[in-house]
Design an enzyme around this catalytic site. Structure first.
Site, PDB file in Angstrom:
ATOM      1  N   HIS A   1      -3.648   6.880   3.264  1.00 18.18           N
ATOM      2  CA  HIS A   1      -4.009   5.576   2.720  1.00 18.18           C
ATOM      3  C   HIS A   1      -5.418   5.223   3.195  1.00 18.18           C
ATOM      4  O   HIS A   1      -5.780   5.471   4.347  1.00 18.18           O
ATOM      5  CB  HIS A   1      -3.000   4.525   3.187  1.00 18.18           C
ATOM      6  CG  HIS A   1      -3.348   3.153   2.717  1.00 18.18           C
ATOM      7  ND1 HIS A   1      -3.614   2.874   1.398  1.00 18.18           N
ATOM      8  CD2 HIS A   1      -3.491   1.987   3.388  1.00 18.18           C
ATOM      9  CE1 HIS A   1      -3.895   1.597   1.278  1.00 18.18           C
ATOM     10  NE2 HIS A   1      -3.835   1.034   2.470  1.00 18.18           N
TER      11      HIS A   1
ATOM     12  N   CYS B   1       0.811  -1.229   0.000  1.00 17.23           N
ATOM     13  CA  CYS B   1       0.000   0.000   0.000  1.00 17.23           C
ATOM     14  C   CYS B   1       0.840   1.273   0.000  1.00 17.23           C
ATOM     15  O   CYS B   1       0.332   2.351  -0.302  1.00 17.23           O
ATOM     16  CB  CYS B   1      -0.952  -0.001   1.190  1.00 17.23           C
ATOM     17  SG  CYS B   1      -1.976  -1.474   1.242  1.00 17.23           S
TER      18      CYS B   1
ATOM     19  N   ASN C   1     -10.101  -0.566   0.259  1.00 19.93           N
ATOM     20  CA  ASN C   1      -8.646  -0.434   0.222  1.00 19.93           C
ATOM     21  C   ASN C   1      -8.141  -0.931  -1.136  1.00 19.93           C
ATOM     22  O   ASN C   1      -8.262  -2.107  -1.448  1.00 19.93           O
ATOM     23  CB  ASN C   1      -8.074  -1.277   1.374  1.00 19.93           C
ATOM     24  CG  ASN C   1      -6.561  -1.248   1.453  1.00 19.93           C
ATOM     25  OD1 ASN C   1      -5.888  -0.749   0.558  1.00 19.93           O
ATOM     26  ND2 ASN C   1      -6.037  -1.805   2.531  1.00 19.93           N
TER      27      ASN C   1
HETATM   28  O1  UT7 Z   1      -3.659  -1.696   3.698  1.00 25.29           O
HETATM   29  C1  UT7 Z   1      -2.657  -2.109   4.569  1.00 25.29           C
HETATM   30  C2  UT7 Z   1      -3.001  -1.772   5.933  1.00 25.29           C
HETATM   31  N1  UT7 Z   1      -4.215  -2.449   6.352  1.00 25.29           N
HETATM   32  C3  UT7 Z   1      -4.789  -2.035   7.403  1.00 25.29           C
HETATM   33  O2  UT7 Z   1      -4.340  -1.052   7.957  1.00 25.29           O
HETATM   34  C4  UT7 Z   1      -5.959  -2.789   7.968  1.00 25.29           C
HETATM   35  C5  UT7 Z   1      -5.882  -2.743   9.462  1.00 25.29           C
HETATM   36  N2  UT7 Z   1      -6.897  -3.514  10.165  1.00 25.29           N
HETATM   37  C6  UT7 Z   1      -8.187  -3.185  10.159  1.00 25.29           C
HETATM   38  O3  UT7 Z   1      -8.630  -2.294   9.462  1.00 25.29           O
HETATM   39  C7  UT7 Z   1      -9.111  -3.922  11.122  1.00 25.29           C
HETATM   40  O4  UT7 Z   1      -8.323  -4.660  12.030  1.00 25.29           O
HETATM   41  C8  UT7 Z   1     -10.123  -4.874  10.414  1.00 25.29           C
HETATM   42  C9  UT7 Z   1     -11.180  -4.069   9.693  1.00 25.29           C
HETATM   43  C10 UT7 Z   1      -9.389  -5.781   9.445  1.00 25.29           C
HETATM   44  C11 UT7 Z   1     -10.830  -5.746  11.448  1.00 25.29           C
HETATM   45  O5  UT7 Z   1     -11.472  -4.922  12.409  1.00 25.29           O
HETATM   46  P1  UT7 Z   1     -11.283  -5.218  13.970  1.00 25.29           P
HETATM   47  O6  UT7 Z   1     -12.123  -4.257  14.680  1.00 25.29           O
HETATM   48  O7  UT7 Z   1      -9.802  -5.183  14.238  1.00 25.29           O
HETATM   49  O8  UT7 Z   1     -11.880  -6.650  14.102  1.00 25.29           O
HETATM   50  P2  UT7 Z   1     -11.162  -7.992  14.601  1.00 25.29           P
HETATM   51  O9  UT7 Z   1     -10.225  -8.497  13.594  1.00 25.29           O
HETATM   52  O10 UT7 Z   1     -10.669  -7.751  15.977  1.00 25.29           O
HETATM   53  O11 UT7 Z   1     -12.425  -8.954  14.654  1.00 25.29           O
HETATM   54  C12 UT7 Z   1     -13.502  -8.723  15.531  1.00 25.29           C
HETATM   55  C13 UT7 Z   1     -14.566  -9.780  15.291  1.00 25.29           C
HETATM   56  C14 UT7 Z   1     -14.019 -11.189  15.187  1.00 25.29           C
HETATM   57  O12 UT7 Z   1     -14.932 -12.034  15.834  1.00 25.29           O
HETATM   58  P3  UT7 Z   1     -14.617 -12.618  17.300  1.00 25.29           P
HETATM   59  O13 UT7 Z   1     -13.360 -13.397  17.139  1.00 25.29           O
HETATM   60  O14 UT7 Z   1     -14.443 -11.405  18.180  1.00 25.29           O
HETATM   61  O15 UT7 Z   1     -15.817 -13.422  17.603  1.00 25.29           O
HETATM   62  C15 UT7 Z   1     -14.039 -11.487  13.716  1.00 25.29           C
HETATM   63  O16 UT7 Z   1     -14.224 -12.840  13.430  1.00 25.29           O
HETATM   64  O17 UT7 Z   1     -15.209  -9.516  14.035  1.00 25.29           O
HETATM   65  C16 UT7 Z   1     -15.240 -10.714  13.263  1.00 25.29           C
HETATM   66  N3  UT7 Z   1     -15.189 -10.360  11.853  1.00 25.29           N
HETATM   67  C17 UT7 Z   1     -16.281 -10.106  11.130  1.00 25.29           C
HETATM   68  N4  UT7 Z   1     -17.587 -10.120  11.450  1.00 25.29           N
HETATM   69  C18 UT7 Z   1     -18.469  -9.801  10.476  1.00 25.29           C
HETATM   70  C19 UT7 Z   1     -14.092 -10.190  11.074  1.00 25.29           C
HETATM   71  N5  UT7 Z   1     -14.468  -9.855   9.831  1.00 25.29           N
HETATM   72  C20 UT7 Z   1     -15.829  -9.795   9.845  1.00 25.29           C
HETATM   73  C21 UT7 Z   1     -16.791  -9.483   8.868  1.00 25.29           C
HETATM   74  N6  UT7 Z   1     -18.083  -9.498   9.225  1.00 25.29           N
HETATM   75  N7  UT7 Z   1     -16.441  -9.164   7.610  1.00 25.29           N
END
Ligand code: UT7
Length: 335
Positions: free
Chosen positions: A262, A117, A292
């Site tokens: 970004h 990115c 993204n």
């Molecule tokens: O481009 C390069 C740089 N990239 C980034 O900077 C991305 C950085 N990361 C992020 O933007 C975020 O971490 C995400 C959007 C990827 C994820 O958000 P989060 O608030 O960090 O969620 P998480 O990974 O902590 O997941 C929370 C929960 C999980 O469930 P449990 O384990 O708490 O029961 C996931 O399984 O949300 C669940 N989950 C979803 N639920 C519904 C993950 N993806 C989804 C989804 N729909 N699409």
């Protein structure tokens, strides 16, 4: 070393997004997700998906043609083409060479850059070095991605985040006497931390893990990301890089007219704006429409901000990116 009497100036911007729109509701029909989850956790509402026969070079060429038109230049005037991408048309030749052919840019030297990115800002800095040193006089710097080709559509952790797009700028050498030229690149800082390669990667499909009949089922040639860890590093590194680039340009946070960060997550963008003390109207955001798009995000956003009249001549723009590697970069422009 005495400072170079010549600098680099962005004299045209262009972008292209594919026609097909994939909404959060569409995704909720193929994986266990919802518009509500995606919107609140990321800010994304929809993304664009390239056609099956539309390659990264096709999108890059369309964005480049728009940038050339805006710069009032012909493809033959271009002496350097750099394409930043992690979704090249093929391993080789470079996507830049394929774009050269499609544009008819016979006088350019062409190569790709892989910095995920941060790729566009890395490419901009490399082009700037060519130009400031007088090695080349003009460059097309392109960020283009067909991330849909790297997505596991069964993985809700990643498939909701990414989209396809391309953006481009024309960079030109500007020397003494033209000191007030628009779009001047004032400073860039770049960084990398290879210790964190495993947090965001496409593990398969390269020489370390070629795709075979045995491993194909587990889809190693798709994006794998530790989202929470990546999030933390993204906020820290982008904030630091932004401050360093400003300092290098001899400017203060209060001098910034617009930040173009970004576009990975609205919460990351808000955290960076907070750290820079900037209000929402000075923070450009279009991830609700495109998600993204990796190396394409910044040039697409810059082109939109430019064409929508959100930035004007003389404005100080701060571009900042973070991606797999990890890599990060920030560039200050005087528009
Ligand atoms: O481009 C390069 C740089 N990239 C980034 O900077 C991305 C950085 N990361 C992020 O933007 C975020 O971490 C995400 C959007 C990827 C994820 O958000 P989060 O608030 O960090 O969620 P998480 O990974 O902590 O997941 C929370 C929960 C999980 O469930 P449990 O384990 O708490 O029961 C996931 O399984 O949300 C669940 N989950 C979803 N639920 C519904 C993950 N993806 C989804 C989804 N729909 N699409």
């Amino acid at each position: 070393m005495s400072p170079s009497p010549c600098t680099s100036s962005i004299i045209g911007t262009g972008s292209y997004v594919p026609e097909r729109v994939l909404t959060n509701d569409d995704l909720s029909k193929i994986v266990d997700t919802s518009d509500e989850w995606i919107t609140t956790r990321t800010g994304i509402k929809e993304r664009r998906i390239a056609a099956a026969d539309e390659a990264t070079s096709d999108m890059a060429t369309k964005a480049a043609l728009r940038a050339l038109e805006a710069a009032n230049m012909k493809a033959e005037d271009i002496e350097l083409i750099i394409v930043a991408t992690v979704t090249p048309d093929m391993f080789f030749p470079s996507t830049a060479c394929i774009v050269q052919k499609k544009l008819g840019a016979a006088n350019a030297v062409c190569f790709d850059i892989s910095a995920a990115c941060s790729g566009f800002l890395y490419a901009l800095q490399v082009a700037r070095n060519f130009i400031n040193t007088g090695t080349r006089g003009t460059a097309l710097v392109i960020g283009a991605e067909k991330l849909s080709s790297l997505i596991n559509w069964k993985d809700r952790n990643t498939c909701v985040l990414f989209g396809d797009a391309a953006g481009a700028v024309v960079l030109k050498r500007v020397c003494e006497g033209e000191a007030d030229a628009p779009g001047r690149v004032l400073s860039t800082v770049m960084g990398s931390d290879g210790n964190l390669v495993d947090l965001l990667k496409v593990p398969g499909g390269g020489s370390a893990c070629p795709i075979t009949a045995e491993n194909a089922e587990s889809r190693p040639n798709t994006i794998h990301m530790e989202g929470r860890e990546t999030f933390k590093h993204a906020v820290t590194r982008m904030s630091q890089a932004a401050e360093q680039a400003l300092e290098l340009a001899g400017l203060q946070k209060s001098d910034i007219n617009m930040v173009i960060p970004h576009q990975a997550n609205a919460r990351i963008i808000s955290a960076i704006a907070d750290r820079l003390g900037l209000p929402e109207d000075k923070t450009f955001m279009n991830l609700q429409k495109y998600g993204n798009t990796s190396a394409a995000t910044i040039p697409v956003a810059l082109d939109e901000a430019n064409r929508e009249g959100r930035i004007k001549r003389g404005d100080v723009l701060l571009l900042v990116a973070f991606g797999g590697g990890f890599t990060w970069a920030s560039t200050v422009l005087r528009w």
